[in-house]
Write a protein that holds these residues in place. Sequence first.
Motif, PDB file in Angstrom:
ATOM      1  N   ARG A  77     -21.015 -46.565 -30.405  1.00 53.13           N
ATOM      2  CA  ARG A  77     -20.482 -46.758 -28.836  1.00 53.13           C
ATOM      3  C   ARG A  77     -19.640 -46.056 -28.149  1.00 53.13           C
ATOM      4  N   LEU A  78     -18.612 -45.568 -29.050  1.00 54.15           N
ATOM      5  CA  LEU A  78     -17.688 -44.601 -28.000  1.00 54.15           C
ATOM      6  C   LEU A  78     -18.681 -43.207 -27.483  1.00 54.15           C
ATOM      7  N   HIS A  79     -19.375 -42.861 -28.303  1.00 55.54           N
ATOM      8  CA  HIS A  79     -20.052 -41.510 -28.146  1.00 55.54           C
ATOM      9  C   HIS A  79     -21.528 -41.698 -27.338  1.00 55.54           C
ATOM     10  N   ARG A  80     -21.708 -43.038 -26.875  1.00 56.94           N
ATOM     11  CA  ARG A  80     -22.815 -43.710 -26.251  1.00 56.94           C
ATOM     12  C   ARG A  80     -24.105 -43.097 -27.041  1.00 56.94           C
ATOM     13  N   ILE A  81     -24.312 -43.391 -28.342  1.00 53.79           N
ATOM     14  CA  ILE A  81     -25.290 -43.205 -29.231  1.00 53.79           C
ATOM     15  C   ILE A  81     -26.048 -44.738 -29.291  1.00 53.79           C
ATOM     16  N   VAL A 114     -13.088 -35.375 -37.033  1.00 55.97           N
ATOM     17  CA  VAL A 114     -12.151 -36.494 -36.342  1.00 55.97           C
ATOM     18  C   VAL A 114     -12.098 -35.980 -34.879  1.00 55.97           C
ATOM     19  N   CYS A 115     -12.093 -36.615 -33.778  1.00 54.74           N
ATOM     20  CA  CYS A 115     -11.958 -36.361 -32.479  1.00 54.74           C
ATOM     21  C   CYS A 115     -11.478 -37.612 -31.575  1.00 54.74           C
ATOM     22  N   GLY A 119     -10.154 -42.358 -25.352  1.00 57.33           N
ATOM     23  CA  GLY A 119      -8.852 -42.855 -25.735  1.00 57.33           C
ATOM     24  C   GLY A 119      -8.653 -43.277 -27.167  1.00 57.33           C
ATOM     25  N   LEU A 120      -9.855 -43.206 -28.015  1.00 53.86           N
ATOM     26  CA  LEU A 120      -9.591 -43.804 -29.408  1.00 53.86           C
ATOM     27  C   LEU A 120     -10.087 -42.435 -30.238  1.00 53.86           C
ATOM     28  N   ARG A 121      -9.437 -42.670 -31.452  1.00 56.24           N
ATOM     29  CA  ARG A 121      -9.743 -41.908 -32.506  1.00 56.24           C
ATOM     30  C   ARG A 121     -10.952 -42.126 -33.238  1.00 56.24           C
ATOM     31  N   ALA A 125     -19.330 -36.853 -33.112  1.00 56.90           N
ATOM     32  CA  ALA A 125     -20.754 -37.136 -32.951  1.00 56.90           C
ATOM     33  C   ALA A 125     -21.643 -36.931 -34.145  1.00 56.90           C
ATOM     34  N   ALA A 126     -21.489 -35.555 -34.636  1.00 55.89           N
ATOM     35  CA  ALA A 126     -22.443 -35.072 -35.637  1.00 55.89           C
ATOM     36  C   ALA A 126     -22.073 -35.979 -37.061  1.00 55.89           C
TER      37      ALA A 126
END
Length: 301
Positions: A77-81, A114-115, A119-121, A125-126
């Motif tokens: 969700r955070l990466h919009r995958i 980790v990235c 705004g969240l850890r 994506a990989a």
Amino acid sequence: MYELAILARGGVLLTVWALAAGWPPGRLAARLRRDGWQRICRGAWAVPGKETDWRVRETALQLLRPRRVAGHGTAARLHRIELLTAPATPAGSAAPAGSAAPARSRASLPPEDVCLRRGLRTTTAARTVADLIRTCGSREEAVVAADSALSRRVVDGVRRDPLVRYEELVAQLSVRRPGAPRARAWLPLTDPAAGSPAETVARLRMADTGLVPECQPPLRTPEGRVLHPDFLFRTVGLAVEVEGYAYHGTRRAHERDVARFNALQSCPEVRRVLRFTAREVFTRPDRMTAAVRAALADLDR
């Protein structure tokens, strides 16, 4: 004592912050209930009126556990995958899963995996895609996630560039982890030309029956407009389109789609166009492949 709203961060209040600011436990609980604060989880509250969606919940959990890193469905969700979900999803044929899924401590992950995202850890994506492919339940789920990350997409109304390169996924899956051998076997099935989860599933289902069309090839209309049909069997001139649920949400969208359909039929390379809904692809792929085979045989006469 500070007012509770002043102590909140991003609409989230931790009980320990309020206690540290001098609020007595009994009085704090009564005030939270009276003012309409919403309990997110043990020790965390959302300000009154704030929607406690997946992002707010993850924010609270990361505030409670500073070493927590989102992974799998939340990271997607955070990466919009896009992930494969039930065909009844209203915003299209698929959407990111909302599970609070395996989150890990940063100590258990290499720093390069980790990235910080929105705004969240979270896992990169990989690493997110590699984890999803390794742990998903089916080939379709795995390839849908990888296709989404490899391609340029509009997800949740946001246009984004490809998130990963194929070589990055190869490197991630070369590490010995549970499920990696199966994931490596599925990785060559990906195609960055795929435009949606439904297209990915349609491509896989057609390939299962020996049908291997071109994906998203550029075609030019007599007026010079460039179109990209989802699939094209060039030798016989058969174009195949897979339509998600969101495409006809408005009158204007429907009119645009009809105009595109007519324009596609005018391309010199196209003799016939078959159209399938995402629901057909997900629930009755046998009907789709049978219709494609029948059209190919008819055009080949």
